[in-house]
Write a protein that holds these residues in place. Structure first.
Motif, PDB file in Angstrom:
ATOM      1  N   GLU A  36       0.682  -1.043  -0.120  1.00  0.00           N
ATOM      2  CA  GLU A  36      -0.353   0.073  -0.082  1.00  0.00           C
ATOM      3  C   GLU A  36       0.824   1.435   0.298  1.00  0.00           C
ATOM      4  N   GLY A  37       2.016   0.985  -0.463  1.00  0.00           N
ATOM      5  CA  GLY A  37       3.068   2.221  -0.839  1.00  0.00           C
ATOM      6  C   GLY A  37       3.944   2.616   0.625  1.00  0.00           C
ATOM      7  N   ASP A  91       0.905   4.650   2.644  1.00  0.00           N
ATOM      8  CA  ASP A  91       1.179   3.832   3.966  1.00  0.00           C
ATOM      9  C   ASP A  91       1.541   4.492   5.443  1.00  0.00           C
ATOM     10  N   VAL A  92       0.750   4.241   6.255  1.00  0.00           N
ATOM     11  CA  VAL A  92       0.707   5.036   7.235  1.00  0.00           C
ATOM     12  C   VAL A  92       0.871   4.119   8.075  1.00  0.00           C
ATOM     13  N   GLY A  93       2.251   3.786   9.044  1.00  0.00           N
ATOM     14  CA  GLY A  93       1.968   3.061  10.395  1.00  0.00           C
ATOM     15  C   GLY A  93       0.931   3.545  11.765  1.00  0.00           C
ATOM     16  N   ALA A  94       0.046   3.236  12.586  1.00  0.00           N
ATOM     17  CA  ALA A  94      -0.426   3.300  13.615  1.00  0.00           C
ATOM     18  C   ALA A  94      -0.406   2.724  14.459  1.00  0.00           C
ATOM     19  N   VAL A 116      -6.381   4.247  20.719  1.00  0.00           N
ATOM     20  CA  VAL A 116      -7.648   4.770  20.455  1.00  0.00           C
ATOM     21  C   VAL A 116      -7.942   4.841  19.052  1.00  0.00           C
ATOM     22  N   ILE A 117      -6.666   4.672  18.142  1.00  0.00           N
ATOM     23  CA  ILE A 117      -6.695   4.608  16.858  1.00  0.00           C
ATOM     24  C   ILE A 117      -7.060   2.735  16.836  1.00  0.00           C
ATOM     25  N   LEU A 139      -4.160   7.194   0.807  1.00  0.00           N
ATOM     26  CA  LEU A 139      -3.896   7.332   1.642  1.00  0.00           C
ATOM     27  C   LEU A 139      -3.857   6.056   3.186  1.00  0.00           C
ATOM     28  N   HIS A 140      -3.152   4.732   3.390  1.00  0.00           N
ATOM     29  CA  HIS A 140      -3.344   4.154   3.907  1.00  0.00           C
ATOM     30  C   HIS A 140      -3.341   3.807   5.595  1.00  0.00           C
ATOM     31  N   VAL A 141      -4.261   4.006   6.410  1.00  0.00           N
ATOM     32  CA  VAL A 141      -3.549   4.123   7.913  1.00  0.00           C
ATOM     33  C   VAL A 141      -4.394   2.289   8.111  1.00  0.00           C
ATOM     34  N   ASN A 142      -2.633   2.063   8.503  1.00  0.00           N
ATOM     35  CA  ASN A 142      -3.038   0.569   9.370  1.00  0.00           C
ATOM     36  C   ASN A 142      -2.342   0.520  10.139  1.00  0.00           C
ATOM     37  N   ILE A 143      -2.316  -0.684  11.295  1.00  0.00           N
ATOM     38  CA  ILE A 143      -1.617  -0.620  12.846  1.00  0.00           C
ATOM     39  C   ILE A 143      -0.746  -1.323  12.427  1.00  0.00           C
ATOM     40  N   SER A 144      -0.230  -1.001  13.378  1.00  0.00           N
ATOM     41  CA  SER A 144       1.608  -1.570  13.281  1.00  0.00           C
ATOM     42  C   SER A 144       1.460  -1.276  14.510  1.00  0.00           C
ATOM     43  N   LYS A 145       1.458  -2.740  14.812  1.00  0.00           N
ATOM     44  CA  LYS A 145       1.916  -3.237  16.424  1.00  0.00           C
ATOM     45  C   LYS A 145       3.177  -3.747  17.174  1.00  0.00           C
ATOM     46  N   ASP A 146       3.932  -3.595  17.725  1.00  0.00           N
ATOM     47  CA  ASP A 146       5.124  -3.938  18.834  1.00  0.00           C
ATOM     48  C   ASP A 146       6.180  -2.965  18.413  1.00  0.00           C
ATOM     49  N   GLY A 147       5.709  -1.218  17.864  1.00  0.00           N
ATOM     50  CA  GLY A 147       6.994  -0.474  18.016  1.00  0.00           C
ATOM     51  C   GLY A 147       7.503   0.140  18.679  1.00  0.00           C
TER      52      GLY A 147
END
Length: 476
Positions: free
Chosen positions: A217-218, A419-422, A426-427, A454-462
């Motif tokens: 997703e970019g 792509d945005v890692g979030a 809350v999100i 624009l793709h906002v995807n959950i990014s765990k374990d940052g």
């Protein structure tokens, strides 16, 4: 709802609305504040901090190897082992160790000796073979150290503590390099570990998503956290980071490095309240907060504060004689309703989507959380107010993401996806937050066409995988 209550609730909810013009003004101000922060070292309240992280490369997902991460975030110390499989996947082993209360106000030696001992125990249990290797750095396990306290970072693997927060009070650590403190104690205990990076959980979110995202997703360009607090990081052109000392800039350029990840610290956006919306409830909350006048963006967006805004409104409506009329005076109200910070965003997430008969789920939650009995009319008012507060938070959350996408010119090129890692409760868990945020992104200068790319995807374990990847930054 009776007419008087309904009119007042409608009025309050209207004060939480954010127009499209206001969104776009905020985006413009964010870009201006970010540019100023990149150009000035001063801690000007009007500028975003825009902290250089010295992370100069982004993972591709093909990296392999075993890395360690350690995270001192508050009352616990986590140690993790991350095995990168080279195919966008990883395996994670972790342990959690509570920090003894006496160590939180002891000495640097006591605290960092304890941290080193926990890393030693972890390595002995999971990587005992490394204790038989040579002692030089090339054979040591690399570790990324997430240290969630204010530091002045001068390189990837050094940073001086500015001040303690979260209940810690160890004066002799102030001004010292926390990486060196940890490394010295690891060395004195003969632990085969090299602290290769001082990491930040927001930067870690960006790197973790870059590794796992497969770029379907970019390119991952932004990492963000919307949880108890909020913050974001992104990849900036070196030439735009004007506050970097010239010798550091020249050294990086000589290595053909042209980008660096910036920790924006966007919780501090618009501390001067030039454009951020202000209600009397925001003002009341700020006064009782630990840092009045600062983190004004965070106080409107993050999970720590949303419930407190709602609690303020409920007390206001009580004082106007519109809610909780069974209580004849303020002293009779349930103690928990009068106590700051006890109305949680987790509770609000239930109010948000409650469709049970007579909102009985909300009734039970209010009794459990605040010992507060309610009528159906009161619960309907609480649900409407909850939705309004959360909607404003989600719309404000769109501002920094949209601003950074514009600032980076991220859509440059043919049909480019971003792509945005979030990460953050809350999100990830608040019902509809991401959807409402995307609706607001479409109303910014990016427009609906940009929002679709624009793709906002959950990014765990940052703070674990991401911190470990920070330790690889010099090698990527």
């Amino acid at each position: 709802m009776n007419k008087e209550l309904k009119n007042r609730v409608d009025e309050i909810c209207k004060s939480f609305d954010i127009s499209q013009d206001k969104l776009q003004e905020l985006v413009d101000l964010f870009i201006e504040s970010a540019d100023n922060g990149l150009s000035h070292n001063s801690s000007n309240k009007s500028f975003l901090p825009m902290i250089p992280t010295f992370v100069t490369s982004i993972p591709t997902g093909k990296e392999k190897g075993v890395l360690l991460a350690a995270d001192l975030g508050g009352t616990n110390f986590r140690v993790c082992s991350v095995t990168l499989n080279g195919d966008h996947t990883f395996d994670l082993i972790q342990s959690k160790n509570p920090i003894p209360i006496d160590l939180m106000s002891s000495t640097s030696n006591d605290l960092f000796s304890y941290l080193a001992s926990k890393i030693k125990s972890f390595v002995k249990e999971h990587h005992n073979e490394n204790f038989n290797s040579d002692s030089n750095n090339s054979n040591k396990l690399k570790l990324g150290f997430t240290f969630s306290f204010p530091v002045e970072q001068t390189s990837l693997d050094s940073g001086k503590l500015i001040r303690w927060t979260k209940g810690f009070n160890i004066p002799d650590t102030i001004g010292k390099d926390v990486v060196k403190l940890l490394q010295d104690h690891l060395d004195s205990q003969n632990v085969p570990v090299h602290v290769a990076a001082l990491a930040n959980d927001t930067v870690g979110t960006l790197l973790a998503r870059s590794y796992t995202g497969e770029n379907k997703e970019g390119l991952t360009s932004i990492g963000c956290i919307f949880g108890t607090g909020t913050n974001g990081a992104y990849n900036e052109k070196l030439e735009n980071i004007k506050k970097l000392p010239i010798d550091i800039l020249n050294d990086l350029k000589s290595k053909n490095i042209n980008h660096m990840v910036i920790n924006t610290e966007w919780g501090s956006f618009d501390n001067d309240l030039k454009k951020l919306p202000v209600t009397k409830y925001d003002t009341n909350l700020d006064k009782i907060s630990a840092n009045p006048g600062y983190h004004m963006f965070e106080k409107r967006v993050s999970g720590m504060f949303l419930g407190e805004i709602l609690r303020n409104i409920l007390l206001d409506l009580y004082s106007e004689g519109l809610l909780f009329n069974k209580y004849s005076n303020l002293n009779d109200l349930p103690h928990r309703l009068k106590t700051p910070w006890l109305l949680s965003s987790e509770g609000m997430s239930l109010f948000e989507i409650d469709d049970s008969t007579n909102l009985i789920a909300t009734e039970l939650e209010l009794k459990n959380m605040l010992r507060l009995p309610t009528t159906l009319e009161e619960r309907l008012a609480i649900q409407q107010l909850t939705r309004s507060i959360a909607r404003r938070a989600s719309h404000l959350a769109a501002v920094p993401i949209s601003a950074l996408v514009i600032k980076m010119d991220a859509f440059k090129g043919h049909n480019v996806e971003v792509d945005v890692g979030a990460d953050g409760s809350v999100i990830e868990f608040y019902p509809g937050f991401r959807t409402m945020m995307r609706d607001a992104i479409a109303e910014t200068q990016i427009g609906s066409k940009g929002e679709r790319r624009l793709h906002v995807n959950i990014s765990k374990d940052g703070s674990s995988v991401g911190a470990a990847l920070c330790a690889l930054s010099n090698d990527l």
